[in-house]
Design a protein around this motif. Structure first.
Motif, PDB file in Angstrom:
ATOM      1  N   GLN A   1      30.072   3.193  17.931  1.00  0.00           N
ATOM      2  CA  GLN A   1      29.131   3.995  17.722  1.00  0.00           C
ATOM      3  C   GLN A   1      28.697   4.990  18.516  1.00  0.00           C
ATOM      4  O   GLN A   1      28.303   4.378  19.760  1.00  0.00           O
ATOM      5  CB  GLN A   1      27.879   3.211  17.093  1.00  0.00           C
ATOM      6  N   PRO A   2      28.476   6.262  18.305  1.00  0.00           N
ATOM      7  CA  PRO A   2      27.996   7.175  19.489  1.00  0.00           C
ATOM      8  C   PRO A   2      26.645   6.957  19.687  1.00  0.00           C
ATOM      9  O   PRO A   2      25.855   6.336  18.886  1.00  0.00           O
ATOM     10  CB  PRO A   2      28.371   8.601  18.687  1.00  0.00           C
ATOM     11  N   GLY A   3      25.988   7.426  20.727  1.00  0.00           N
ATOM     12  CA  GLY A   3      24.708   7.371  20.939  1.00  0.00           C
ATOM     13  C   GLY A   3      24.533   6.626  22.469  1.00  0.00           C
ATOM     14  O   GLY A   3      25.282   6.282  23.271  1.00  0.00           O
ATOM     15  N   TRP A   4      23.338   6.268  22.784  1.00  0.00           N
ATOM     16  CA  TRP A   4      23.084   5.671  24.298  1.00  0.00           C
ATOM     17  C   TRP A   4      23.487   4.286  24.236  1.00  0.00           C
ATOM     18  O   TRP A   4      23.849   3.919  25.148  1.00  0.00           O
ATOM     19  CB  TRP A   4      21.467   5.507  24.155  1.00  0.00           C
ATOM     20  N   GLU A   5      23.595   3.399  23.199  1.00  0.00           N
ATOM     21  CA  GLU A   5      24.149   2.170  23.354  1.00  0.00           C
ATOM     22  C   GLU A   5      25.653   2.156  23.867  1.00  0.00           C
ATOM     23  O   GLU A   5      26.051   1.219  24.319  1.00  0.00           O
ATOM     24  CB  GLU A   5      24.492   1.560  21.571  1.00  0.00           C
ATOM     25  N   ALA A   6      26.540   3.230  23.648  1.00  0.00           N
ATOM     26  CA  ALA A   6      27.943   3.308  24.085  1.00  0.00           C
ATOM     27  C   ALA A   6      27.918   4.173  25.673  1.00  0.00           C
ATOM     28  O   ALA A   6      28.769   3.945  26.322  1.00  0.00           O
ATOM     29  CB  ALA A   6      28.898   3.928  23.335  1.00  0.00           C
ATOM     30  N   ARG A   7      26.880   4.824  25.851  1.00  0.00           N
ATOM     31  CA  ARG A   7      26.947   5.816  27.019  1.00  0.00           C
ATOM     32  C   ARG A   7      27.164   5.236  28.373  1.00  0.00           C
ATOM     33  O   ARG A   7      27.816   5.811  29.331  1.00  0.00           O
ATOM     34  CB  ARG A   7      25.498   6.818  26.980  1.00  0.00           C
ATOM     35  N   SER A   8      26.352   4.247  28.608  1.00  0.00           N
ATOM     36  CA  SER A   8      26.430   3.521  29.691  1.00  0.00           C
ATOM     37  C   SER A   8      27.965   2.936  30.183  1.00  0.00           C
ATOM     38  O   SER A   8      28.669   3.315  31.297  1.00  0.00           O
ATOM     39  CB  SER A   8      25.673   2.205  30.146  1.00  0.00           C
ATOM     40  N   PHE A   9      28.784   2.393  28.872  1.00  0.00           N
ATOM     41  CA  PHE A   9      30.006   2.179  29.239  1.00  0.00           C
ATOM     42  C   PHE A   9      30.871   3.349  29.364  1.00  0.00           C
ATOM     43  O   PHE A   9      31.959   3.474  30.081  1.00  0.00           O
ATOM     44  CB  PHE A   9      30.589   1.591  27.891  1.00  0.00           C
ATOM     45  N   GLU A  10      30.669   4.606  28.657  1.00  0.00           N
ATOM     46  CA  GLU A  10      31.341   5.770  28.645  1.00  0.00           C
ATOM     47  C   GLU A  10      31.296   6.300  30.028  1.00  0.00           C
ATOM     48  O   GLU A  10      32.283   6.977  30.713  1.00  0.00           O
ATOM     49  CB  GLU A  10      31.068   6.812  27.756  1.00  0.00           C
ATOM     50  N   MET A  11      30.229   6.251  30.820  1.00  0.00           N
ATOM     51  CA  MET A  11      29.910   6.798  32.054  1.00  0.00           C
ATOM     52  C   MET A  11      30.872   6.106  33.218  1.00  0.00           C
ATOM     53  O   MET A  11      31.254   6.467  33.913  1.00  0.00           O
ATOM     54  CB  MET A  11      28.633   6.623  32.657  1.00  0.00           C
ATOM     55  N   LEU A  12      31.141   4.600  32.679  1.00  0.00           N
ATOM     56  CA  LEU A  12      31.994   3.767  33.587  1.00  0.00           C
ATOM     57  C   LEU A  12      33.265   4.210  33.629  1.00  0.00           C
ATOM     58  O   LEU A  12      34.000   4.571  34.555  1.00  0.00           O
ATOM     59  CB  LEU A  12      31.778   2.502  33.363  1.00  0.00           C
TER      60      LEU A  12
END
Length: 231
Positions: A153-164
């Motif tokens: 799901q897009p959004g903040w919930e995934a952003r921390s993982f995407e940054m990694l």
């Protein structure tokens, strides 16, 4: 129904409850979320209760339930806020590094890790709430070890993982991490950093002085990077 909820909420808030939160007409949902965030900061995810948030704002539980179908809906909103705060802390750590190339990427990886663990230590209630359930939509691992995100799901919930994952990809591009070590690297890096954060919250690391804690954090992060970058 929305008008009735706002009328009831406004009346309850104005009905002689000193010290209760105030909010603009029509903004009860956000007021409840703010109250729930305060509850989470004080007591973690178990403290996020819809009726408690309603009391904190100064409205009836009936008015609150017109804006949230269940406790889970409110908890989800607070969890999103916790993930957003995590991302902000990680971004703050990464912004301290300028330039490009292997050493700049290495320093950015250290900055992201410091921001991650720093958020856990500074805001433990919100950190616990950010990870009280799945922090990502499900994921799996291929035979080659690459991570696949199912139901992402897009959004903040995934952003921390995407940054990694983005930083690890950058590390491969600049020659810091050998390509053959890249598949699945986000899982080992995330596990090490998250595990360290939890040891500060629920383990023996919570008794360390700031100097000792700083040493542990740097040692863990540098060991993670050393393992990923070894030829």
């Amino acid at each position: 129904m929305q008008a009735n909820a706002n009328t009831e909420a406004t009346g309850a808030a104005a009905g002689g409850r000193p010290g209760k939160g105030r909010y603009h007409h029509g903004d009860l949902r956000n007021a409840l979320i703010r109250a729930a965030i305060e509850l989470a900061a004080e007591g973690g995810p178990d403290a996020v209760v819809l009726r408690a948030a309603a009391r904190k704002v100064g409205v009836s539980a009936t008015a609150a339930y017109r804006h949230f179908d269940s406790h889970s809906d409110l908890l989800g909103a607070v969890k999103d806020h916790g993930q957003q705060r995590l991302v902000e802390c990680m971004e703050a750590g990464g912004r301290e590094v300028r330039g490009s190339g292997p050493e700049a990427t290495r320093q950015r990886m250290l900055g992201l890790g410091r921001g991650y663990i720093g958020f856990a230590r500074q805001e433990p209630g919100l950190y616990r709430t950010a990870f009280c359930r799945k922090a990502l939509g499900g994921f799996g691992v291929t035979e080659e070890g690459a991570v696949t995100e199912a139901g992402h799901q897009p959004g903040w919930e995934a952003r921390s993982f995407e940054m990694l994952t983005e930083t690890l990809d950058e590390a491969v591009t600049v020659g810091l991490i050998p390509p053959e070590r890249r598949p699945g690297a986000e899982l080992s890096a995330w596990a090490m950093v998250h595990g360290t954060a939890m040891l500060f919250l629920d383990g023996p690391l919570d008794v360390l002085s700031e100097e000792e804690a700083g040493y542990v954090i740097e040692r863990v992060l540098r060991d993670v990077i050393a393992g990923l970058t070894t030829p």
